[in-house]
Write a protein that holds these residues in place. Structure first.
Motif, PDB file in Angstrom:
ATOM      1  N   GLY A  10       0.909  -1.262  -0.022  1.00 52.80           N
ATOM      2  CA  GLY A  10       0.129  -0.063   0.104  1.00 52.80           C
ATOM      3  C   GLY A  10       0.899   1.269  -0.058  1.00 52.80           C
ATOM      4  N   VAL A  11       0.744   2.116  -1.009  1.00 49.43           N
ATOM      5  CA  VAL A  11       1.167   3.370  -1.092  1.00 49.43           C
ATOM      6  C   VAL A  11       0.207   4.342  -1.605  1.00 49.43           C
ATOM      7  CG1 VAL A  11       3.634   2.630  -1.136  1.00 49.43           C
ATOM      8  CG2 VAL A  11       2.363   2.900  -3.310  1.00 49.43           C
ATOM      9  N   ASP A  12       0.238   5.610  -1.225  1.00 48.77           N
ATOM     10  CA  ASP A  12      -0.699   6.586  -1.620  1.00 48.77           C
ATOM     11  C   ASP A  12      -0.136   7.302  -2.913  1.00 48.77           C
ATOM     12  OD1 ASP A  12      -2.828   6.975   0.573  1.00 48.77           O
ATOM     13  OD2 ASP A  12      -0.876   6.736   1.622  1.00 48.77           O
ATOM     14  N   ILE A  13       1.484   7.448  -3.075  1.00 52.45           N
ATOM     15  CA  ILE A  13       2.058   8.015  -4.271  1.00 52.45           C
ATOM     16  C   ILE A  13       3.350   7.035  -4.457  1.00 52.45           C
ATOM     17  CG2 ILE A  13       3.268   9.811  -5.004  1.00 52.45           C
ATOM     18  CD1 ILE A  13       1.722  11.990  -3.311  1.00 52.45           C
ATOM     19  N   LEU A  14       3.283   6.917  -5.726  1.00 50.77           N
ATOM     20  CA  LEU A  14       4.572   6.138  -6.262  1.00 50.77           C
ATOM     21  C   LEU A  14       5.347   7.047  -6.974  1.00 50.77           C
ATOM     22  CD1 LEU A  14       6.375   3.792  -6.910  1.00 50.77           C
ATOM     23  CD2 LEU A  14       4.666   2.911  -8.666  1.00 50.77           C
ATOM     24  N   VAL A  15       6.541   7.197  -6.995  1.00 48.63           N
ATOM     25  CA  VAL A  15       7.415   8.059  -7.928  1.00 48.63           C
ATOM     26  C   VAL A  15       8.395   7.149  -8.550  1.00 48.63           C
ATOM     27  CG1 VAL A  15       8.898   9.944  -8.280  1.00 48.63           C
ATOM     28  CG2 VAL A  15       7.298  10.206  -6.704  1.00 48.63           C
ATOM     29  N   ASN A  16       8.216   6.722  -9.595  1.00 48.19           N
ATOM     30  CA  ASN A  16       9.280   5.973 -10.600  1.00 48.19           C
ATOM     31  C   ASN A  16      10.351   6.937 -11.035  1.00 48.19           C
ATOM     32  OD1 ASN A  16       8.496   3.200 -10.349  1.00 48.19           O
ATOM     33  ND2 ASN A  16       6.838   3.785 -11.591  1.00 48.19           N
ATOM     34  N   GLY A  17      11.266   7.093 -10.168  1.00 57.75           N
ATOM     35  CA  GLY A  17      12.388   8.310 -10.298  1.00 57.75           C
ATOM     36  C   GLY A  17      13.695   7.748 -10.672  1.00 57.75           C
ATOM     37  N   ALA A  18      14.027   6.363 -10.545  1.00 63.21           N
ATOM     38  CA  ALA A  18      15.366   5.886 -11.010  1.00 63.21           C
ATOM     39  C   ALA A  18      15.445   5.798 -12.353  1.00 63.21           C
ATOM     40  CB  ALA A  18      15.328   4.463 -10.505  1.00 63.21           C
ATOM     41  N   GLY A  19      16.506   6.083 -12.744  1.00 65.14           N
ATOM     42  CA  GLY A  19      17.014   6.109 -14.239  1.00 65.14           C
ATOM     43  C   GLY A  19      18.448   5.869 -14.461  1.00 65.14           C
ATOM     44  N   GLY A  66      -8.204   0.141  -3.302  1.00 64.02           N
ATOM     45  CA  GLY A  66      -8.360   0.857  -1.966  1.00 64.02           C
ATOM     46  C   GLY A  66      -9.010   1.985  -2.162  1.00 64.02           C
ATOM     47  N   ASN A  67      -8.176   3.122  -1.846  1.00 66.20           N
ATOM     48  CA  ASN A  67      -8.717   4.425  -1.963  1.00 66.20           C
ATOM     49  C   ASN A  67      -7.981   5.507  -3.098  1.00 66.20           C
ATOM     50  OD1 ASN A  67     -10.047   4.228   0.396  1.00 66.20           O
ATOM     51  ND2 ASN A  67      -8.521   4.384   1.458  1.00 66.20           N
ATOM     52  N   GLY A  68      -7.503   4.655  -3.934  1.00 66.54           N
ATOM     53  CA  GLY A  68      -6.816   5.494  -5.174  1.00 66.54           C
ATOM     54  C   GLY A  68      -5.484   5.872  -4.813  1.00 66.54           C
ATOM     55  N   GLY A  69      -4.875   6.710  -5.680  1.00 67.23           N
ATOM     56  CA  GLY A  69      -3.400   7.205  -5.550  1.00 67.23           C
ATOM     57  C   GLY A  69      -2.955   7.820  -6.617  1.00 67.23           C
ATOM     58  N   THR A  70      -1.694   8.138  -6.694  1.00 69.31           N
ATOM     59  CA  THR A  70      -1.150   8.729  -7.740  1.00 69.31           C
ATOM     60  C   THR A  70       0.293   7.993  -8.108  1.00 69.31           C
ATOM     61  OG1 THR A  70      -1.969  10.849  -7.166  1.00 69.31           O
ATOM     62  CG2 THR A  70       0.004  10.830  -8.674  1.00 69.31           C
ATOM     63  N   VAL A  71       0.487   7.826  -9.387  1.00 69.02           N
ATOM     64  CA  VAL A  71       1.739   7.203  -9.905  1.00 69.02           C
ATOM     65  C   VAL A  71       2.471   8.386 -10.940  1.00 69.02           C
ATOM     66  CG1 VAL A  71       2.952   5.618 -11.380  1.00 69.02           C
ATOM     67  CG2 VAL A  71       0.897   4.923  -9.992  1.00 69.02           C
ATOM     68  N   VAL A  72       3.755   8.813 -10.313  1.00 68.25           N
ATOM     69  CA  VAL A  72       4.419   9.531 -11.168  1.00 68.25           C
ATOM     70  C   VAL A  72       5.552   8.853 -11.884  1.00 68.25           C
ATOM     71  CG1 VAL A  72       5.973  11.827 -11.204  1.00 68.25           C
ATOM     72  CG2 VAL A  72       3.838  11.835  -9.879  1.00 68.25           C
ATOM     73  N   ASN A  73       5.821   8.821 -13.300  1.00 69.68           N
ATOM     74  CA  ASN A  73       6.885   8.183 -13.881  1.00 69.68           C
ATOM     75  C   ASN A  73       7.897   9.141 -14.587  1.00 69.68           C
ATOM     76  OD1 ASN A  73       5.838   5.502 -13.453  1.00 69.68           O
ATOM     77  ND2 ASN A  73       4.526   5.547 -15.122  1.00 69.68           N
ATOM     78  N   LEU A  74       8.908   9.226 -14.285  1.00 71.41           N
ATOM     79  CA  LEU A  74       9.850  10.077 -14.669  1.00 71.41           C
ATOM     80  C   LEU A  74      10.326   9.737 -16.246  1.00 71.41           C
ATOM     81  CD1 LEU A  74      11.679  12.604 -14.311  1.00 71.41           C
ATOM     82  CD2 LEU A  74      13.464  10.872 -13.334  1.00 71.41           C
ATOM     83  N   SER A  75       9.914  10.373 -17.287  1.00 77.29           N
ATOM     84  CA  SER A  75      10.506  10.447 -18.521  1.00 77.29           C
ATOM     85  C   SER A  75      11.465  11.466 -18.814  1.00 77.29           C
ATOM     86  CB  SER A  75       9.218  10.524 -19.443  1.00 77.29           C
ATOM     87  OG  SER A  75       9.772  10.364 -20.808  1.00 77.29           O
ATOM     88  N   SER A  76      11.421  12.095 -19.903  1.00 77.18           N
ATOM     89  CA  SER A  76      12.548  13.227 -20.062  1.00 77.18           C
ATOM     90  C   SER A  76      12.120  13.828 -21.580  1.00 77.18           C
ATOM     91  CB  SER A  76      14.003  12.585 -20.420  1.00 77.18           C
ATOM     92  OG  SER A  76      14.769  13.361 -20.983  1.00 77.18           O
ATOM     93  N   THR A 103      -7.443   6.995  -9.280  1.00 73.45           N
ATOM     94  CA  THR A 103      -6.102   6.518  -9.558  1.00 73.45           C
ATOM     95  C   THR A 103      -5.348   7.475 -10.774  1.00 73.45           C
ATOM     96  OG1 THR A 103      -6.279   4.663  -8.404  1.00 73.45           O
ATOM     97  CG2 THR A 103      -4.587   4.769  -9.976  1.00 73.45           C
ATOM     98  N   GLN A 104      -4.373   8.296 -10.306  1.00 77.21           N
ATOM     99  CA  GLN A 104      -3.981   9.065 -11.241  1.00 77.21           C
ATOM    100  C   GLN A 104      -2.603   8.604 -11.897  1.00 77.21           C
ATOM    101  OE1 GLN A 104      -3.460  13.012  -9.987  1.00 77.21           O
ATOM    102  NE2 GLN A 104      -2.901  13.827 -11.845  1.00 77.21           N
ATOM    103  N   VAL A 105      -2.293   8.511 -12.942  1.00 76.44           N
ATOM    104  CA  VAL A 105      -0.921   8.276 -13.696  1.00 76.44           C
ATOM    105  C   VAL A 105      -0.489   9.510 -14.250  1.00 76.44           C
ATOM    106  CG1 VAL A 105       0.752   6.866 -14.995  1.00 76.44           C
ATOM    107  CG2 VAL A 105      -1.227   5.921 -13.645  1.00 76.44           C
ATOM    108  N   MET A 106       0.645  10.252 -14.114  1.00 76.13           N
ATOM    109  CA  MET A 106       1.302  11.248 -14.803  1.00 76.13           C
ATOM    110  C   MET A 106       2.878  10.928 -15.194  1.00 76.13           C
ATOM    111  SD  MET A 106       3.232  14.123 -13.564  1.00 76.13           S
ATOM    112  CE  MET A 106       2.178  15.531 -13.839  1.00 76.13           C
ATOM    113  N   VAL A 107       3.083  11.634 -16.301  1.00 78.82           N
ATOM    114  CA  VAL A 107       4.392  11.668 -16.616  1.00 78.82           C
ATOM    115  C   VAL A 107       5.177  12.892 -16.539  1.00 78.82           C
ATOM    116  CG1 VAL A 107       3.801  11.754 -19.108  1.00 78.82           C
ATOM    117  CG2 VAL A 107       5.908  10.662 -18.475  1.00 78.82           C
ATOM    118  N   LEU A 108       6.402  12.792 -16.166  1.00 73.99           N
ATOM    119  CA  LEU A 108       7.242  14.221 -15.859  1.00 73.99           C
ATOM    120  C   LEU A 108       8.319  13.955 -16.925  1.00 73.99           C
ATOM    121  CD1 LEU A 108       8.259  16.408 -14.287  1.00 73.99           C
ATOM    122  CD2 LEU A 108       9.325  14.890 -12.738  1.00 73.99           C
TER     123      LEU A 108
END
Length: 268
Positions: free
Chosen positions: A88-97, A137-147, A182-187
């Motif tokens: 369970g997490v409310d926010i996931l940041v996939n920041g590794a590159g 669950g209660n939804g959440g946010t995923v941020v995926n690091l692009s470029s 549940t929100q997915v966004m790309v940075l």
């Protein structure tokens, strides 16, 4: 005499899991989310730097921090991270590159496979674990690091391709999740003052000062876009203008312009 109502139990702090959290944008996300009231699960390969990032978040912002040392090129380590996300997490940041320099044909297959695992396989596996859990669950946010390199062909080959994959994956998934909570966004940042280019052996001495942004600026813009419900974040006015102009050029000319920045020809 009427008994007083029992005090409400304190609300649990939201939890964020961040990969690549020991430096750069990952560390900036950790600091900002801790300041915003999140507890943290910090993931990276360097145990010492990871412990230091956790200590800073705890001392500065009172966050509870757990650390998970993992090499995302390793399947067993990725499984450990995915299992932690499933708790369970409310926010996931996939920041590794992971980036490599040198011509594609001169690099060893192992380096290219590691880059693919970190930049593509890990975000897919972790996003899958997060979305399934969030939808239950209660939804959440995923941020995926692009470029910004993933927006227009020409800036190298395999790295740029991995970042283009992240963009299309994230935006396609975001559309499928619309209305679910549940929100997915790309940075898609441009040049950011981190250790990334030095570690990848990329010569950026010819990039003028005006192109560079600080990690905190990028994170602030990203989280502001998340709060607005946006699915795509391109921080920096200059980056926005550049992409707007170059994307309207004929493809061969756009590729030529794109290759001029950041010694792109020396990248895989």
């Amino acid at each position: 005499m009427q008994a007083e109502p029992a005090p409400e139990a304190p609300r649990a702090r939201p939890r964020a899991l961040i990969t690549g959290a020991s430096s750069g944008l990952g560390a900036a996300f950790a600091d900002r989310l801790a300041r915003n009231g999140h507890d943290l699960v910090l993931v990276a390969r360097d145990a010492g730097r990871l412990a230091e990032a956790a200590r800073r978040a705890e001392e500065r912002h009172g966050a509870h921090c757990a650390v998970l040392v993992a090499d995302l090129a390793d399947a067993a380590d990725r499984r450990k991270v995915a299992e932690r996300i499933e708790e369970g997490v409310d926010i996931l940041v996939n920041g590794a590159g992971f980036g490599v320099s040198g011509s594609f044909w001169e690099l060893g297959r192992e380096a290219l496979e590691d880059q693919l695992a970190v930049n593509v396989t890990a975000p897919q596996e972790f996003t899958h674990a997060a979305v399934r859990t969030m939808l239950g669950g209660n939804g959440g946010t995923v941020v995926n690091l692009s470029s910004i390199t993933g927006l227009i062909p020409g800036r190298g080959s395999t790295y740029a391709a991995s970042k283009a994959w992240t963009r299309y994956f994230s935006q396609g998934l975001s559309a499928a999740l619309r209305g679910t909570g549940t929100q997915v966004m790309v940075l898609c940042p441009g040049f950011v003052r981190t250790e990334f280019h030095a570690r990848a052996g990329i010569d950026v001495r010819q990039v003028s000062e005006g192109w560079w942004m600080d990690p905190d600026e990028v994170v602030d813009r990203c989280l502001s876009d998340v709060a607005r419900g946006r699915t795509f974040s391109l921080p920096g006015l200059r980056n926005k203008v550049f992409i707007s102009v170059v994307s309207r050029l004929p493809r061969p000319l756009a590729q030529r312009v794109n290759r001029m920045l950041g010694n792109a020809g020396a990248r895989a």
